[in-house]
Design an enzyme around this catalytic site. Structure first.
Site, PDB file in Angstrom:
ATOM      1  N   ARG A 180      95.753  68.294 -69.651  1.00  0.00           N
ATOM      2  CA  ARG A 180      97.131  68.835 -69.634  1.00  0.00           C
ATOM      3  C   ARG A 180      97.176  70.220 -70.272  1.00  0.00           C
ATOM      4  NH1 ARG A 180      96.410  65.510 -66.941  1.00  0.00           N
ATOM      5  NH2 ARG A 180      97.198  63.393 -66.912  1.00  0.00           N
ATOM      6  N   GLU A 225     103.497  66.500 -74.777  1.00  0.00           N
ATOM      7  CA  GLU A 225     103.030  67.029 -73.491  1.00  0.00           C
ATOM      8  C   GLU A 225     104.181  67.803 -72.843  1.00  0.00           C
ATOM      9  OE1 GLU A 225     101.031  64.151 -70.971  1.00  0.00           O
ATOM     10  OE2 GLU A 225     101.942  65.037 -69.172  1.00  0.00           O
ATOM     11  N   SER A 274     105.380  61.077 -69.407  1.00  0.00           N
ATOM     12  CA  SER A 274     104.815  60.893 -70.751  1.00  0.00           C
ATOM     13  C   SER A 274     105.264  62.017 -71.663  1.00  0.00           C
ATOM     14  CB  SER A 274     103.293  60.883 -70.675  1.00  0.00           C
ATOM     15  OG  SER A 274     102.871  59.739 -69.975  1.00  0.00           O
TER      16      SER A 274
END
Ligand SMILES: Cc1cc2nc3c(=O)[nH]c(=O)nc-3n(C[C@H](O)[C@H](O)[C@H](O)COP(=O)(O)OP(=O)(O)OC[C@H]3O[C@@H](n4cnc5c(N)ncnc54)[C@H](O)[C@@H]3O)c2cc1C
Length: 335
Positions: A176, A321, A251
């Site tokens: 990510r 994130e 998430s």
């Protein structure tokens, strides 16, 4: 001229749509947050370049796809949001078998297009509710695949409208995480890059000086019917495990090395924890849902609380994130 346009924009030379005071709750999957001072949705790539050539150097620029990894604070965003979803939507098969996808193409459309052309390996994109541009920016992935594994090359533009071709070698790419290797805005020097396993506190991201407008992606030749079957199976898995009936941003935290954020959050008894209209999902502990009337502050406060409790109880510092941008609403100034 619309009140919200800086005087420097000559909109008669542009074919896209400029609007002012646009609630970002309409353009983020959390359905919360303040307004963008201005928004520009280009008609196509040429129009985007014309827009960038007019962009005053001091004008803050925010690039947004489907807003599925984004929290815009309640005080909103200064400057212009460049909305690429619904704008750069070209998708085609090239003579060499690669797929050309512009930045505004949704992941689901890319997955279906690849399957239609008997290509395998794009199935994982079907359940990621973002654009190709947002996926490239995040190195989005799931079920063992990540988008940058499929990239042959990307096309970028910078604020001055200069177009570049780049390959994966130009970037630091991790979980990510994607950042230009060269120094400068978007690179580590200016806070855009984060070493593996480490995340800066939010809002960690400087405004992009260069962003993605298209990618050439390589998938394997295969059976489209099997790809479609795989897409259906992956979507069913998501429906079973994710709270897709309420607005969310997927998430919230990255998984720490060797563990899962959801497991840690659940272990700390945080499932169901609420602040205002924001709630840690009962179905998936690493999701925060908007139960109806959540403000961005409710969501951000809940993120902070979850992080603090997990740190206190386990010693592990979870790193978001999701990207948090914009101004906080001043206390005593409305909701
Ligand atoms: C239900 C749900 C499930 C999800 N599942 C997954 C998953 O399995 N795996 C996963 O990785 N993510 C997942 N996500 C998160 C999200 O969909 C991805 O991060 C996606 O890649 C974001 O794309 P976007 O177009 O919505 O980007 P946005 O949210 O609009 O933007 C995210 C960031 O990317 C930047 N950006 C956007 N477009 C560009 C561009 N063209 N050039 C440069 N920067 C750009 C923005 O400035 C911002 O910093 C999920 C989200 C939801 C809501």
């Amino acid at each position: 001229m619309n009140m919200s346009e800086p005087k420097q924009f000559k909109t008669e030379d542009l074919r896209g749509e400029m609007s002012g005071g646009v609630p970002m709750s309409r353009h983020t999957s959390w359905r919360a947050g303040g307004a963008a001072e201005r928004m520009y949705q280009p008609a196509d790539l040429d129009d985007l370049l014309a827009f960038l050539r007019q962009l005053p150097p001091e004008e803050p620029l925010h690039v947004v796809g489907l807003g599925s990894n984004l929290l815009v604070r309640d005080g909103g965003l200064h400057g212009t949001v460049l909305l690429l979803h619904g704008a750069l939507g070209e998708l085609r098969l090239e003579a060499d078998g690669s797929v050309y996808a512009e930045a505004g193409v949704p992941g689901a459309k890319l997955a279906r297009f690849a399957a239609l052309h008997n290509l395998r390996g794009a199935e994982f994109c079907a359940g990621i509710p973002g654009t190709v541009g947002g996926m490239l920016a995040m190195n989005a992935g799931c079920y063992g695949s990540e988008i940058w594994e499929k990239v042959l090359r990307v096309q970028t533009v910078d604020r001055s409208g200069e177009v570049r071709m780049r390959t994966a070698e130009d970037y630091e790419i991790g979980y990510r995480h994607v950042a230009l290797k060269e120094k400068g805005e978007g690179g580590r020097e200016k806070g855009g890059a984060v070493p593996e396993g480490f995340t800066l506190p939010s809002p960690p991201f400087s405004l992009p000086q260069e962003f993605f407008v298209a990618a050439w992606l390589k998938f394997e030749a295969g059976d489209g019917a099997i790809a479609r079957q795989e897409i259906r199976a992956l979507l069913a898995k998501r429906i079973a495990s994710q709270p897709l009936n309420l607005p969310n941003a997927g998430s919230v935290f990255r998984n720490p090395p060797g563990d899962h954020a959801a497991r840690l959050i659940q272990q700390c008894g945080l499932k169901g924890r609420r602040i205002g209209g924001a709630q840690v999902s009962e179905k998936h502990a690493n999701f925060i849902v908007n139960t109806g009337e959540a403000t961005a502050a409710d969501i951000e406060n809940l993120i902070d609380e979850v992080r603090a409790v997990v740190r206190q109880q386990t010693g592990i510092d979870l790193h978001p994130e999701v990207r948090i941008i914009g101004e906080k609403r001043e206390v005593g100034n409305g909701k």
